[in-house]
Scaffold this motif. Structure first.
Motif, PDB file in Angstrom:
ATOM      1  N   ILE A 171      -5.483 -18.367   9.128  1.00 31.47           N
ATOM      2  CA  ILE A 171      -5.915 -17.469   8.063  1.00 31.47           C
ATOM      3  C   ILE A 171      -4.687 -16.880   7.373  1.00 31.47           C
ATOM      4  N   PRO A 172      -4.696 -16.770   6.043  1.00 32.37           N
ATOM      5  CA  PRO A 172      -3.492 -16.294   5.353  1.00 32.37           C
ATOM      6  C   PRO A 172      -3.483 -14.804   5.065  1.00 32.37           C
ATOM      7  N   THR A 173      -2.293 -14.295   4.840  1.00 38.27           N
ATOM      8  CA  THR A 173      -2.090 -13.103   4.054  1.00 38.27           C
ATOM      9  C   THR A 173      -1.582 -13.567   2.691  1.00 38.27           C
ATOM     10  N   GLY A 174      -1.092 -12.664   1.874  1.00 38.25           N
ATOM     11  CA  GLY A 174      -0.625 -13.060   0.552  1.00 38.25           C
ATOM     12  C   GLY A 174      -1.541 -12.556  -0.546  1.00 38.25           C
ATOM     13  N   ILE A 175      -1.300 -13.049  -1.755  1.00 41.11           N
ATOM     14  CA  ILE A 175      -2.035 -12.621  -2.944  1.00 41.11           C
ATOM     15  C   ILE A 175      -2.459 -13.846  -3.749  1.00 41.11           C
ATOM     16  N   HIS A 176      -3.698 -13.825  -4.254  1.00 43.16           N
ATOM     17  CA  HIS A 176      -4.235 -14.945  -5.033  1.00 43.16           C
ATOM     18  C   HIS A 176      -3.977 -14.727  -6.535  1.00 43.16           C
ATOM     19  N   LYS A 185      -8.675  -5.451 -12.790  1.00 42.81           N
ATOM     20  CA  LYS A 185      -7.464  -5.186 -13.576  1.00 42.81           C
ATOM     21  C   LYS A 185      -6.706  -3.958 -13.089  1.00 42.81           C
ATOM     22  N   ASN A 186      -7.381  -3.053 -12.402  1.00 43.19           N
ATOM     23  CA  ASN A 186      -6.708  -1.860 -11.871  1.00 43.19           C
ATOM     24  C   ASN A 186      -6.437  -1.969 -10.374  1.00 43.19           C
ATOM     25  N   HIS A 187      -6.380  -3.183  -9.861  1.00 44.34           N
ATOM     26  CA  HIS A 187      -6.226  -3.414  -8.423  1.00 44.34           C
ATOM     27  C   HIS A 187      -4.901  -2.855  -7.910  1.00 44.34           C
ATOM     28  N   TRP A 188      -4.883  -2.532  -6.610  1.00 47.25           N
ATOM     29  CA  TRP A 188      -3.674  -1.972  -6.012  1.00 47.25           C
ATOM     30  C   TRP A 188      -2.481  -2.912  -6.065  1.00 47.25           C
ATOM     31  N   ARG A 189      -2.715  -4.197  -6.224  1.00 48.26           N
ATOM     32  CA  ARG A 189      -1.590  -5.142  -6.295  1.00 48.26           C
ATOM     33  C   ARG A 189      -0.626  -4.796  -7.424  1.00 48.26           C
ATOM     34  N   TYR A 190      -1.144  -4.145  -8.477  1.00 45.46           N
ATOM     35  CA  TYR A 190      -0.337  -3.796  -9.639  1.00 45.46           C
ATOM     36  C   TYR A 190       0.367  -2.444  -9.483  1.00 45.46           C
ATOM     37  N   HIS A 191       0.100  -1.742  -8.393  1.00 42.44           N
ATOM     38  CA  HIS A 191       0.604  -0.378  -8.266  1.00 42.44           C
ATOM     39  C   HIS A 191       1.485  -0.171  -7.042  1.00 42.44           C
ATOM     40  N   ILE A 192       1.715  -1.204  -6.258  1.00 41.89           N
ATOM     41  CA  ILE A 192       2.615  -1.061  -5.119  1.00 41.89           C
ATOM     42  C   ILE A 192       3.890  -1.848  -5.394  1.00 41.89           C
ATOM     43  N   GLN A 239       7.599  -3.927  -4.278  1.00 44.08           N
ATOM     44  CA  GLN A 239       7.924  -5.128  -3.504  1.00 44.08           C
ATOM     45  C   GLN A 239       8.044  -4.825  -2.010  1.00 44.08           C
ATOM     46  N   LYS A 240       8.703  -3.742  -1.674  1.00 44.52           N
ATOM     47  CA  LYS A 240       8.883  -3.387  -0.265  1.00 44.52           C
ATOM     48  C   LYS A 240       7.541  -3.128   0.399  1.00 44.52           C
ATOM     49  N   GLU A 241       6.657  -2.417  -0.290  1.00 45.51           N
ATOM     50  CA  GLU A 241       5.334  -2.119   0.263  1.00 45.51           C
ATOM     51  C   GLU A 241       4.504  -3.391   0.435  1.00 45.51           C
ATOM     52  N   LEU A 242       4.586  -4.288  -0.541  1.00 41.85           N
ATOM     53  CA  LEU A 242       3.830  -5.534  -0.456  1.00 41.85           C
ATOM     54  C   LEU A 242       4.360  -6.416   0.672  1.00 41.85           C
ATOM     55  N   THR A 243       5.663  -6.481   0.803  1.00 44.58           N
ATOM     56  CA  THR A 243       6.267  -7.225   1.909  1.00 44.58           C
ATOM     57  C   THR A 243       5.758  -6.703   3.251  1.00 44.58           C
ATOM     58  N   ARG A 290       9.162 -12.624  -4.449  1.00 43.87           N
ATOM     59  CA  ARG A 290      10.185 -11.996  -3.609  1.00 43.87           C
ATOM     60  C   ARG A 290       9.571 -11.397  -2.346  1.00 43.87           C
ATOM     61  N   ALA A 291       8.406 -10.762  -2.492  1.00 37.24           N
ATOM     62  CA  ALA A 291       7.750 -10.171  -1.315  1.00 37.24           C
ATOM     63  C   ALA A 291       7.311 -11.248  -0.333  1.00 37.24           C
ATOM     64  N   VAL A 292       6.766 -12.338  -0.858  1.00 38.22           N
ATOM     65  CA  VAL A 292       6.325 -13.445  -0.002  1.00 38.22           C
ATOM     66  C   VAL A 292       7.507 -14.037   0.768  1.00 38.22           C
ATOM     67  N   VAL A 293       8.614 -14.292   0.067  1.00 36.03           N
ATOM     68  CA  VAL A 293       9.767 -14.897   0.736  1.00 36.03           C
ATOM     69  C   VAL A 293      10.400 -13.913   1.719  1.00 36.03           C
ATOM     70  N   ASP A 294      10.449 -12.627   1.361  1.00 36.19           N
ATOM     71  CA  ASP A 294      10.984 -11.642   2.299  1.00 36.19           C
ATOM     72  C   ASP A 294      10.164 -11.624   3.595  1.00 36.19           C
ATOM     73  N   ALA A 295       8.828 -11.617   3.470  1.00 35.72           N
ATOM     74  CA  ALA A 295       7.971 -11.622   4.663  1.00 35.72           C
ATOM     75  C   ALA A 295       8.130 -12.920   5.444  1.00 35.72           C
ATOM     76  N   HIS A 296       8.239 -14.016   4.734  1.00 33.84           N
ATOM     77  CA  HIS A 296       8.446 -15.342   5.325  1.00 33.84           C
ATOM     78  C   HIS A 296       9.735 -15.372   6.147  1.00 33.84           C
ATOM     79  N   LEU A 297      10.803 -14.832   5.595  1.00 30.03           N
ATOM     80  CA  LEU A 297      12.093 -14.866   6.285  1.00 30.03           C
ATOM     81  C   LEU A 297      12.162 -13.873   7.442  1.00 30.03           C
ATOM     82  N   GLN A 298      11.386 -12.802   7.364  1.00 30.09           N
ATOM     83  CA  GLN A 298      11.388 -11.820   8.445  1.00 30.09           C
ATOM     84  C   GLN A 298      10.471 -12.205   9.605  1.00 30.09           C
TER      85      GLN A 298
END
Length: 316
Positions: free
Chosen positions: A91-96, A103-110, A112-116, A165-173
């Motif tokens: 099962i994945p994490t990530g963003i579609h 349009k007002n989803h939290w993805r637009y308001h957090i 890079q560090k928080e998303l990672t 950037r958030a995806v790759v940061d999480a991937h590398l960590q």
């Protein structure tokens, strides 16, 4: 964790992955996505279990589910289905894609560090029981085993670059693999190039739906970057030409460790257990048949076993 795969029921050695479909939609729970696309609703435990049991009887062992954060995940239901059928589910994490969120989803308001950190928590602590649809976060002990990223037809926006950037940061960590959505293979080369620029471990990155792009030279350019490609349109082509088969046959000898396949059955009308067609059991016999007919049967193990085993294992 290195060389293990993180399934919804826990970590397993990569050698236990078995026959794997590399891009599926197994559970899509009721929510924003299905309100706009009711044909995507996949939350009937009995019907899903019936389909996966048939897949298991055929020899299937693992499916990679691909709906990421707040897009229809139900970790408890997924775990129940996996336990009932004996089929491993990643099962994945990530963003579609943006279209699957308000349009007002939290993805637009957090930031890079928080998303990672959200991605890392899904992987290391457990997926939220409410899939981030509630002000209360209640983490389950069911963890994400990969990170998803999605882009559309156009050049990447600043928001999408932040997600990269958030995806790759999480991937590398964490060492978790990455799976992407491309629209008909568009921007696939740009995706692969961006992952390389950001220092991702390209052996654990797979770009999906690229067989909808008929330019074989473009496929070669992408594969030469070092990422893998996932083909899933074998049952979608109309008429006599099956371009996915043609592409697989043309490239598998040169890139035997970089091509995987799936069904991508997001619509319930594709499920036999929902009264549709062709069903999960279509793919493996189809690929086996065309490989044997063309003298390439030795690559069957690569496509369904060896390449997924390496691709979806953690590298840290």
């Amino acid at each position: 964790m290195k060389n293990k795969v993180r399934t919804i029921l826990g970590d397993i050695p990569k050698e236990e992955l078995g026959l794997t479909y590399s891009h599926e939609h197994i559970v899509i729970d009721d929510g924003y996505v299905t309100a706009a696309h009711p044909e995507f609703l996949l939350n009937d435990k009995q019907r899903i279990s019936q389909e996966l049991s048939a897949f298991k009887a055929m020899g299937g062992q693992t499916v990679v589910d691909t709906m990421p954060a707040n897009a229809g995940r139900n970790p408890v239901l997924s775990a129940e289905i996996s336990k009932k059928t004996g089929v491993n589910m990643i099962i994945p994490t990530g963003i579609h894609l943006e279209q699957y969120y308000p349009k007002n989803h939290w993805r637009y308001h957090i930031n890079q560090k928080e998303l990672t950190q959200l991605f890392i928590d899904d992987i290391e602590l457990g997926i939220d029981a409410f899939d981030y649809g509630s002000p209360i976060i209640k983490r389950t002990n069911h963890k994400a085993g990969l990170i998803k990223l999605a882009t559309d037809n156009d050049a990447f926006t600043d928001h999408q670059q932040m997600i990269f950037r958030a995806v790759v940061d999480a991937h590398l960590q964490t060492g978790a693999p990455i799976l992407t959505h491309t629209n008909f293979g568009k921007q696939a080369f740009a995706q692969g190039k961006r992952f390389a620029e950001l220092g991702a471990n390209l052996r654990h990155v797979v770009l999906s739906h690229v067989d909808r792009n008929l330019d074989l030279d473009e496929h070669r350019r992408i594969l030469d970057l070092g990422v893998s490609l996932e083909y899933d349109s074998f049952f979608r082509w109309k008429g006599e030409d099956n371009h996915s088969v043609d592409q697989l046959l043309a490239l598998i000898e040169s890139y035997p460790e970089q091509i995987v396949v799936g069904m991508d059955m997001a619509k319930n009308a594709y499920w036999e257990s929902y009264g549709g067609t062709p069903g999960l059991c279509y793919l493996y016999p189809k690929i086996k048949e065309v490989l044997y007919e063309n003298g390439k049967e030795k690559y069957l193990n690569n496509i369904f076993h060896q390449t997924p085993m390496e691709l979806f294992s953690f590298f840290l």
